[in-house]
Design a protein around this motif. Structure first.
Motif, mmCIF file in Angstrom:
data_model
loop_
_atom_site.group_PDB
_atom_site.id
_atom_site.type_symbol
_atom_site.label_atom_id
_atom_site.label_comp_id
_atom_site.label_asym_id
_atom_site.label_seq_id
_atom_site.Cartn_x
_atom_site.Cartn_y
_atom_site.Cartn_z
ATOM 1 N N THR A 1 0.248 -1.062 -24.326
ATOM 2 C CA THR A 1 0.700 -1.403 -22.973
ATOM 3 C C THR A 1 0.523 -2.893 -22.721
ATOM 4 N N VAL A 2 -0.623 -3.423 -23.118
ATOM 5 C CA VAL A 2 -0.866 -4.865 -22.954
ATOM 6 C C VAL A 2 0.147 -5.668 -23.769
ATOM 7 N N GLU A 3 0.365 -5.279 -25.008
ATOM 8 C CA GLU A 3 1.293 -6.024 -25.857
ATOM 9 C C GLU A 3 2.706 -6.002 -25.279
ATOM 10 N N ALA A 4 3.078 -4.890 -24.674
ATOM 11 C CA ALA A 4 4.440 -4.756 -24.151
ATOM 12 C C ALA A 4 4.646 -5.539 -22.863
ATOM 13 N N TYR A 5 3.608 -5.645 -22.014
ATOM 14 C CA TYR A 5 3.823 -6.179 -20.659
ATOM 15 C C TYR A 5 3.048 -7.459 -20.355
ATOM 16 N N HIS A 6 2.315 -7.980 -21.314
ATOM 17 C CA HIS A 6 1.521 -9.189 -21.053
ATOM 18 C C HIS A 6 2.396 -10.357 -20.616
ATOM 19 N N GLU A 7 3.498 -10.559 -21.295
ATOM 20 C CA GLU A 7 4.373 -11.682 -20.945
ATOM 21 C C GLU A 7 4.920 -11.517 -19.531
ATOM 22 N N SER A 8 5.287 -10.303 -19.164
ATOM 23 C CA SER A 8 5.780 -10.057 -17.806
ATOM 24 C C SER A 8 4.701 -10.366 -16.772
ATOM 25 N N ALA A 9 3.468 -9.983 -17.073
ATOM 26 C CA ALA A 9 2.364 -10.253 -16.151
ATOM 27 C C ALA A 9 2.150 -11.752 -15.984
ATOM 28 N N GLU A 10 2.210 -12.499 -17.075
ATOM 29 C CA GLU A 10 2.009 -13.951 -17.003
ATOM 30 C C GLU A 10 3.125 -14.610 -16.198
ATOM 31 N N LYS A 11 4.334 -14.160 -16.391
ATOM 32 C CA LYS A 11 5.457 -14.721 -15.627
ATOM 33 C C LYS A 11 5.316 -14.398 -14.144
ATOM 34 N N PHE A 12 4.826 -13.197 -13.843
ATOM 35 C CA PHE A 12 4.632 -12.824 -12.441
ATOM 36 C C PHE A 12 3.583 -13.709 -11.779
ATOM 37 N N VAL A 13 2.483 -13.952 -12.474
ATOM 38 C CA VAL A 13 1.429 -14.818 -11.917
ATOM 39 C C VAL A 13 1.983 -16.204 -11.628
ATOM 40 N N GLU A 14 2.746 -16.751 -12.569
ATOM 41 C CA GLU A 14 3.318 -18.087 -12.383
ATOM 42 C C GLU A 14 4.285 -18.105 -11.197
ATOM 43 N N ALA A 15 5.146 -17.101 -11.100
ATOM 44 C CA ALA A 15 6.122 -17.050 -10.004
ATOM 45 C C ALA A 15 5.424 -16.856 -8.661
#
Length: 632
Positions: free
Chosen positions: A270-284
């Protein structure tokens, strides 16, 4: 003039841990000064938790009994324990140093305990954000949802479970606090240390009584970055708590669940699949908050951002769980952070295939990173074609020479007994390595603390590791294909119970757990299936690095016929060992329940062939060959 704290026993002892926030503390003490409760009925104990510039208080300024204690930094839980040990009141109250109190707060707490007529309640009041804190847009999201404190689901004057034991504005019987031993100092952070105490109190019959009229505010602005960092630490500490109490429900798992490989693998993927999405959300969200500061968040913004925050902060939470249980935060590798390079031992065997051995060694030299420490150990199994002599002349190879062909499992074990690397790579000598192979395989053990074995893909392979390649066999053509294949499959992986060992990287902890290769499979065949299956049975995860392609030379004729015969023979040995049907060649369906079987170390461990022969150099700079003659 301060009251003498020894003059009379107070009803309420207020304990405030603090660290490095003298201004917040002074503001809190000012609100305590305005309390309507008679001064002789309460005392305040401030505990400085090792602030580098120690907190200073003029206790004579205040009209109430005030004491300042100090301790080396040990966390707020330990600080509260120190304050509670000094407390003389029948009730002990815990406040944060950034709390802003209603004038009647202490009186309301005492009245709530009188109304309850039981020592088995902990009274919880409100902890809403101050107007100044709400200037931060993300704080508004937390204030109007249950992202941080679940006040939304609290029912006034009703009892609630341990999950609501929040020490921001809470009081309880000191006798009940002492009965369970106070806070566990192993929970050093200002997160979970309170609910962990609440969990133990509940086992002792204490529940949380919410009183909406016990009002306090929280002078703390929370950003999206701070919230996601908190989510990670929440995962760490809840996992620690779940393991301490052997209770998976603490992690919101069904009763009877286990923190086993299945759970950890699900969390990892789950982390491997969604980590990038989470990082982009934090930045946005950070950019949104900067543009919105000082303005009210709309209902539509709140609904959308709260939902996304709840979903994607779960990724940070799972990272924390994995960090606590496996020792590895996947977020570091996913963000491209590499740990210090540690020694890798590369082990290969040779037997009468000199040109293939030369090609293998040359490809190693071409592809090993300059900053990667390695040791290269070759075992020659009695070759008669000059292989041993050529290997002995290579200054970057440590040769172990056998007088006869002892088979692959025995030879690998001989080298393994001498290997010093943090990780060990096993190679067939008919492999041609390609650019980036080692970095990509190391990535998966750096990514996942429970990855035990990582296998490459090749044009001749089993276990789902085969990748079709019909191009030219010159090195540049193979390397070009490998680069293209790697780019298309970057960081892709597949989890398997068994792997082929033509090019496999093994974590040292696997070898510590299961030993070497089982020599019953000599001279060749199913020894790699058995090795990787034992790693799997020991709780490790085996992966295929789908972005690593190496060329695996083919063979035919008498050698092929012999290998087919060995596979058929050794399948029967493998099947008997693992409880499979010897007559159903290659059928591993009987291993589906492997996750539910329990194995002892003795059942999985295979001793090495020999004891280590002493320290070996990482790379020799002398011209004389280093040769060791093995004892069979």
């Amino acid at each position: 003039m301060a009251i003498d704290r020894l003059a009379a026993r107070p009803k309420l002892s207020v304990v405030v841990p603090t660290y490095g926030r003298p201004d917040k503390l002074e503001a809190l003490l000012a609100t305590i000064e305005r309390q309507t409760l008679a001064r002789e009925r309460f005392e305040v104990i401030v505990v400085d938790d090792g602030t580098p510039q120690p907190i200073a208080l003029d206790v004579a300024r205040y009209s109430f009994a005030l004491e300042l204690l100090r301790q080396p930094n040990a966390g707020p839980g330990a600080a509260r324990n120190l304050g509670a040990a000094r407390a003389r009141g029948e009730l002990v109250m815990f406040l944060n140093d950034d709390a802003v109190l209603a004038q009647d707060l202490f009186e309301v707490h005492l009245k709530a305990h009188r109304d309850a007529r039981s020592s088995k309640v902990a009274v919880l009041g409100t902890f809403t954000f101050t107007r100044e804190s709400l200037e931060e847009p993300f704080t508004q999201l937390c204030a109007e949802s249950n992202l941080l404190f679940d006040f939304v689901n609290l029912r006034d004057r009703e009892l609630h479970p341990w999950q609501f034991f929040w020490t921001c504005n809470l009081s309880l019987s000191k006798a009940e606090f002492d009965a369970v031993g106070g806070f566990d100092p192993r929970f050093r952070e200002a997160i979970v240390e309170d609910v962990e105490l609440g969990y133990r109190l509940q086992q002792n019959g204490v529940q949380v009584l919410f009183r909406a009229d016990a009002k306090s505010e929280h002078a703390h602005a929370l950003t999206v970055d701070g919230y996601f960092k908190r989510a990670l630490r929440l995962g760490v500490n809840l996992a620690r708590m779940a393991r301490k109490h052997d209770d998976p429900t603490i992690l919101w798992l069904p009763a009877g669940s286990k923190l086993n490989r299945s759970y950890l693998l699900s969390a990892q993927m789950t982390v491997e699949a969604y980590h990038e999405s989470a990082e982009k959300f934090v930045e946005a969200t950070r950019r949104w908050a900067e543009s919105k500061r000082g303005q009210a968040v709309t209902a539509a913004e709140r609904e959308k951002l709260v939902a996304l925050t709840r979903k994607l902060s779960h990724i940070a939470y799972l990272r924390g769980v994995l960090l606590e249980i496996t020792g590895t935060d996947p977020g570091a590798a996913l963000a491209g952070v590499r740990p210090p390079r540690e020694l890798v031992s590369i082990i290969a065997c040779s037997y009468n295939a000199l040109e293939k051995t030369k090609n293998c060694v040359e490809s190693l030299r071409r592809t090993l990173p300059a900053d990667q420490p390695v040791e290269l150990l070759f075992v020659d199994n009695g070759s008669s074609d000059g292989s041993a002599e050529w290997l002995a002349a290579q200054t970057d190879v440590r040769l172990l020479a056998n007088a006869e062909n002892l088979g692959a499992p025995k030879a690998r074990n001989q080298a393994l007994a001498r290997a010093r690397g943090k990780h060990v790579v096993f190679l067939d000598n008919d492999i041609v390595l390609t650019p980036g192979w080692l970095e990509r395989m190391l990535y998966f053990v750096e990514l996942d603390g429970r990855t035990g074995c990582v296998g490459a893909c090749a044009d001749r392979a089993s276990h789902g590791q085969e990748v079709a390649y019909s191009g030219p066999t010159d090195y540049e053509s193979v390397a070009a294909f490998a680069r293209s294949h790697g780019a298309m499959n970057a960081r892709k992986t597949k989890v398997m119970a068994t792997l082929a060992s033509f090019c496999i990287l093994v974590r040292r902890e696997v070898i510590d757990a299961i030993g070497g290769f089982d020599e019953r499979f000599s001279p060749w065949g199913f020894e790699d299936d058995d090795f990787t299956l034992r790693a799997f049975a020991a709780g490790f995860t085996n992966r295929i690095a789908l972005d690593v392609f190496v060329r695996h030379d083919t063979y035919s004729g008498a050698k092929l016929e012999r290998h087919v015969a060995l596979l058929e023979r050794n399948w029967k040995l493998f099947a008997v060992k693992w409880g499979l049907d010897p007559e159903r060649y290659g059928d591993l369906s009987g291993l589906k329940d492997l996750d539910h079987r329990t194995f002892t170390r003795d059942q999985l461990f295979c001793d090495f062939a020999e004891a280590p022969a002493g320290a070996l150099p990482v790379q020799k700079s002398v011209s004389q060959p280093a040769v060791e003659t093995a004892r069979s």
